[in-house]
Design an enzyme around this catalytic site. Structure first.
Site, PDB file in Angstrom:
ATOM      1  N   ASP A  35     -26.551   6.366  16.350  1.00 21.17           N
ATOM      2  CA  ASP A  35     -25.881   6.231  14.777  1.00 21.17           C
ATOM      3  C   ASP A  35     -26.656   5.921  13.863  1.00 21.17           C
ATOM      4  O   ASP A  35     -27.277   5.284  14.099  1.00 21.17           O
ATOM      5  CB  ASP A  35     -24.706   6.135  15.012  1.00 21.17           C
ATOM      6  CG  ASP A  35     -23.595   6.272  14.402  1.00 21.17           C
ATOM      7  OD1 ASP A  35     -23.521   6.191  13.133  1.00 21.17           O
ATOM      8  OD2 ASP A  35     -22.508   6.529  14.797  1.00 21.17           O
ATOM      9  N   SER A  75     -19.581   9.536  11.265  1.00 22.84           N
ATOM     10  CA  SER A  75     -19.451  10.103  12.685  1.00 22.84           C
ATOM     11  C   SER A  75     -18.315  10.738  13.539  1.00 22.84           C
ATOM     12  O   SER A  75     -18.677  11.509  14.950  1.00 22.84           O
ATOM     13  CB  SER A  75     -19.800   9.011  12.895  1.00 22.84           C
ATOM     14  OG  SER A  75     -20.850   7.576  12.682  1.00 22.84           O
ATOM     15  N   GLU A 276     -24.979   4.602  22.921  1.00 21.56           N
ATOM     16  CA  GLU A 276     -24.336   4.845  21.405  1.00 21.56           C
ATOM     17  C   GLU A 276     -25.396   3.090  21.392  1.00 21.56           C
ATOM     18  O   GLU A 276     -24.974   2.336  21.295  1.00 21.56           O
ATOM     19  CB  GLU A 276     -23.857   4.856  20.885  1.00 21.56           C
ATOM     20  CG  GLU A 276     -23.883   4.955  19.246  1.00 21.56           C
ATOM     21  CD  GLU A 276     -22.462   4.768  18.706  1.00 21.56           C
ATOM     22  OE1 GLU A 276     -22.154   5.494  17.807  1.00 21.56           O
ATOM     23  OE2 GLU A 276     -21.855   3.900  19.280  1.00 21.56           O
ATOM     24  N   ASP A 281     -26.751   2.799  12.681  1.00 25.11           N
ATOM     25  CA  ASP A 281     -25.938   2.721  11.004  1.00 25.11           C
ATOM     26  C   ASP A 281     -25.007   1.924  10.205  1.00 25.11           C
ATOM     27  O   ASP A 281     -24.684   1.929   8.559  1.00 25.11           O
ATOM     28  CB  ASP A 281     -24.602   3.623  11.912  1.00 25.11           C
ATOM     29  CG  ASP A 281     -23.437   4.459  10.312  1.00 25.11           C
ATOM     30  OD1 ASP A 281     -24.122   4.944   9.943  1.00 25.11           O
ATOM     31  OD2 ASP A 281     -22.604   3.861  10.213  1.00 25.11           O
ATOM     32  N   HIS A 285     -25.600   1.143   6.053  1.00 26.15           N
ATOM     33  CA  HIS A 285     -24.397   0.959   5.080  1.00 26.15           C
ATOM     34  C   HIS A 285     -24.985  -0.095   4.290  1.00 26.15           C
ATOM     35  O   HIS A 285     -24.822   0.024   2.936  1.00 26.15           O
ATOM     36  CB  HIS A 285     -23.555   1.100   5.807  1.00 26.15           C
ATOM     37  CG  HIS A 285     -22.904   2.488   5.996  1.00 26.15           C
ATOM     38  ND1 HIS A 285     -22.890   3.278   5.176  1.00 26.15           N
ATOM     39  CD2 HIS A 285     -22.520   2.770   7.394  1.00 26.15           C
ATOM     40  CE1 HIS A 285     -21.957   4.399   5.329  1.00 26.15           C
ATOM     41  NE2 HIS A 285     -22.038   3.739   6.870  1.00 26.15           N
ATOM     42  N   ASP A 323     -26.706  11.594  14.874  1.00 29.45           N
ATOM     43  CA  ASP A 323     -25.117  12.050  14.487  1.00 29.45           C
ATOM     44  C   ASP A 323     -25.372  12.569  12.899  1.00 29.45           C
ATOM     45  O   ASP A 323     -25.068  13.230  12.760  1.00 29.45           O
ATOM     46  CB  ASP A 323     -23.832  11.242  15.279  1.00 29.45           C
ATOM     47  CG  ASP A 323     -23.786  10.232  14.582  1.00 29.45           C
ATOM     48  OD1 ASP A 323     -24.730   9.415  14.110  1.00 29.45           O
ATOM     49  OD2 ASP A 323     -22.849   9.501  14.447  1.00 29.45           O
ATOM     50  N   HIS A 420     -24.206   7.877   4.243  1.00 23.34           N
ATOM     51  CA  HIS A 420     -24.905   8.853   4.818  1.00 23.34           C
ATOM     52  C   HIS A 420     -25.044   9.841   3.879  1.00 23.34           C
ATOM     53  O   HIS A 420     -25.456   9.888   2.852  1.00 23.34           O
ATOM     54  CB  HIS A 420     -23.542   9.396   5.389  1.00 23.34           C
ATOM     55  CG  HIS A 420     -22.693   9.217   6.778  1.00 23.34           C
ATOM     56  ND1 HIS A 420     -21.492   9.162   7.345  1.00 23.34           N
ATOM     57  CD2 HIS A 420     -23.289   7.873   7.106  1.00 23.34           C
ATOM     58  CE1 HIS A 420     -21.199   8.696   7.911  1.00 23.34           C
ATOM     59  NE2 HIS A 420     -22.410   7.699   8.393  1.00 23.34           N
TER      60      HIS A 420
END
Length: 534
Positions: A35, A75, A276, A281, A285, A323, A420
């Site tokens: 991710d 996502s 996953e 991810d 962030h 993703d 993102h």
């Protein structure tokens, strides 16, 4: 040897030879998602590791990631695209909207490739380091208007009849907060409610459905067969760098993947397994390069397990992909405007290797009065600090972000966003029928259905999710949606003394009080019920 073959052919009936030829080995699909991962963090992880990644061996192309209404996806939309073959709007899980003038008019559930595999008779499983109800695993296993509908997602997952479920997210299974659950450092996306609003204890249903329910690595190790549901954290599993010291009872992603593969393979029916590496991810962030590398290497170790399995079982299709991108991480920043051509690798990597914990892990040890700030910064590899840098950490409202900012500066790394990014991502694949080249994220189901011998997902879309109102009104029933308990919607159809009830998010209907199991879950969205009828 040739005489043995001739004797076999002479004395074996023709129908037996045909039967031998027609036996087909079970087919397996392993679909793995990292991710929020951009290309530079993969490069950094390779340098950090000091040798090639397992992913490098199976690099075959790239993937476009944009969503239905945005150049940069989330996502939920990305997961739905990969799972169903349909672009959708951000936040939506397993639903496809109909647009007019770029505005959503209505939505329709779309069958996921996992659901189609299950209908074909394959075993199914999901593995995740996030809560299993998080956007990407949710997109393969549920259908909700919002990725934040954790209660609905969890309920649909429980009633999907999955064979293997391993990850976090225990809070979404319980009607109230359980103080005995192990709390671990969390990150973005950890704002999950600590109780189910419908009051249902899904653990009861999990155990009633025949799962071995486990909560620790050692408990998982003891499971050798059958269905297993592992909830290893109330929310997310700890970052791999943090896990040994902060959450030693939790399994690694690599071990969960290996265990899932062994349990599924032992039943010799073929399977679809979703895996996953969720928290690349989460670290992105926070612009935490240490956390990002930790989770890339964690995911890569899981890919190594999957690749070994695929090499030993040739009827296996392995796909690994990000993703979407996140953070805009770059090797090089304003510090290297003029010196980039003379900056050796060690000046990027050495500062990162000093960290013993991620920014999240280090910050979780900080006392309320911040009296141990030296210890915390040392865990993150920032010692010694200048007086000015120490002051920033002591006074900031976001310790994790400030730690990460200072690490990036030391390691000559740049970040463009805390959100993102929209770049194409790498595609990795191995096995028969694998995708190659630059593809769209909606193309994955086509490759997988072809490999599995499924005509198309559209075939299932015509039968799995039917408009309940239309279906029963055509048969002369009086219908209504009962929202007396708004957290447990019901669709009710009545005619000539017969009363049929469909509870939302469950895989059964009640006919005059008698339970009839269905092949899919009932979905309730915007006053509309979607049901399954043969």
């Amino acid at each position: 040897m040739k005489y043995i073959v001739l004797l076999f052919l002479l004395f074996t009936p023709l129908h037996s030879i045909h039967a031998v030829k027609s036996v087909e080995e079970p087919k397996n699909v392993i679909f793995m998602v990292m991710d929020g991962t951009n290309s530079d963090v993969l490069t950094l992880a390779r340098w950090y590791k000091g040798r090639a990644l397992a992913l490098d061996e199976i690099l075959v192309g790239g993937v476009k990631t944009y969503s239905l209404q945005s150049g940069i996806t989330d996502s939920a939309a990305a997961g739905t695209a990969m799972a169903t073959g349909h672009k959708t709007s951000v936040d939506m899980i397993g639903l496809v909207p109909k647009l007019k003038n770029n505005k959503i008019q209505s939505v329709q559930p779309a069958v996921s490739i996992l659901e189609a595999a299950k209908l074909k008779g394959l075993l199914t499983g999901i593995v995740s380091t996030s809560p299993i109800q998080h956007a990407t695993p949710a997109a393969f296993t549920s259908h909700t208007l919002s990725r934040n509908g954790y209660d609905d997602i969890a309920e649909q997952q429980v009633y999907q009849g999955l064979d293997i479920v391993l990850g976090g997210g225990k809070v979404s299974l319980l009607p109230k907060k359980n103080d005995n659950i192990l709390h671990t450092p969390s990150g973005v996306g950890s704002n999950m409610p600590f109780n189910r609003k419908d009051g249902e204890n899904l653990l009861d249903e999990i155990k009633r459905s025949g799962y071995a329910f486990v909560e620790t690595n050692s408990e998982l190790e003891k499971v050798n067969k059958g269905k297993v549901w592992g909830s290893f954290a109330d929310v997310d599993i700890a970052y791999e760098l943090d896990r040994p010291s902060l959450a030693p009872n939790q399994p690694s992603l690599a071990y969960m993947t290996k265990k899932a593969l062994n349990l599924l393979h032992n039943q010799q029916k073929g399977f679809f397994l979703f895996v996953e590496g969720s928290k690349i991810d989460w670290a992105a962030h926070k612009n935490d390069p240490v956390g990002m590398i930790s989770e890339v290497l964690s995911f890569d170790a899981a890919v190594e397990e999957a690749l070994h399995f695929a090499q030993q079982n040739p009827n296996t299709l392995l796909i690994a992909v990000a993703d979407h991108g996140n953070s805009g991480l770059t090797m090089g920043n304003q510090n290297t405007n003029k010196s980039y051509s003379k900056t050796p690798i060690n000046q990027f990597i050495d500062p990162l290797k000093k960290a013993k914990l991620t920014a999240t892990g280090a910050a979780s040890l900080l006392k309320k009065d911040r009296s141990n700030i030296d210890e915390v910064t040392s865990y993150y590899g920032l010692s010694p600090l200048s007086v000015q840098d120490m002051k920033r950490i002591e006074t900031t409202d976001n310790v994790e972000l400030e730690l990460a900012k200072q690490m990036a500066k030391r390691a000559n790394l740049g970040f463009t966003t805390l959100g993102h990014s929209g770049e194409d991502v790498f595609l990795y694949a191995y096995g028969p029928g694998k995708p190659t080249g630059l593809i769209n994220n909606t193309d994955f189901p086509s490759y997988i259905t072809k490999f599995l011998g499924i005509s198309s997902l559209n075939h299932f879309n015509q039968t799995l999710f039917m408009d309940a109102k239309v279906y029963y009104e055509k048969k002369g029933y009086k219908v209504k949606v009962d929202l007396t308990d708004r957290h447990n919607p019901l669709f009710i159809a009545e005619k000539k003394g017969q009363k049929i009830i469909y509870p939302a998010n469950k895989n059964y209907k009640l006919v005059n009080g008698k339970r009839n199991d269905l092949i899919g879950v009932n979905v309730y969205v915007n006053q509309q019920f979607w049901i399954t009828e043969k």
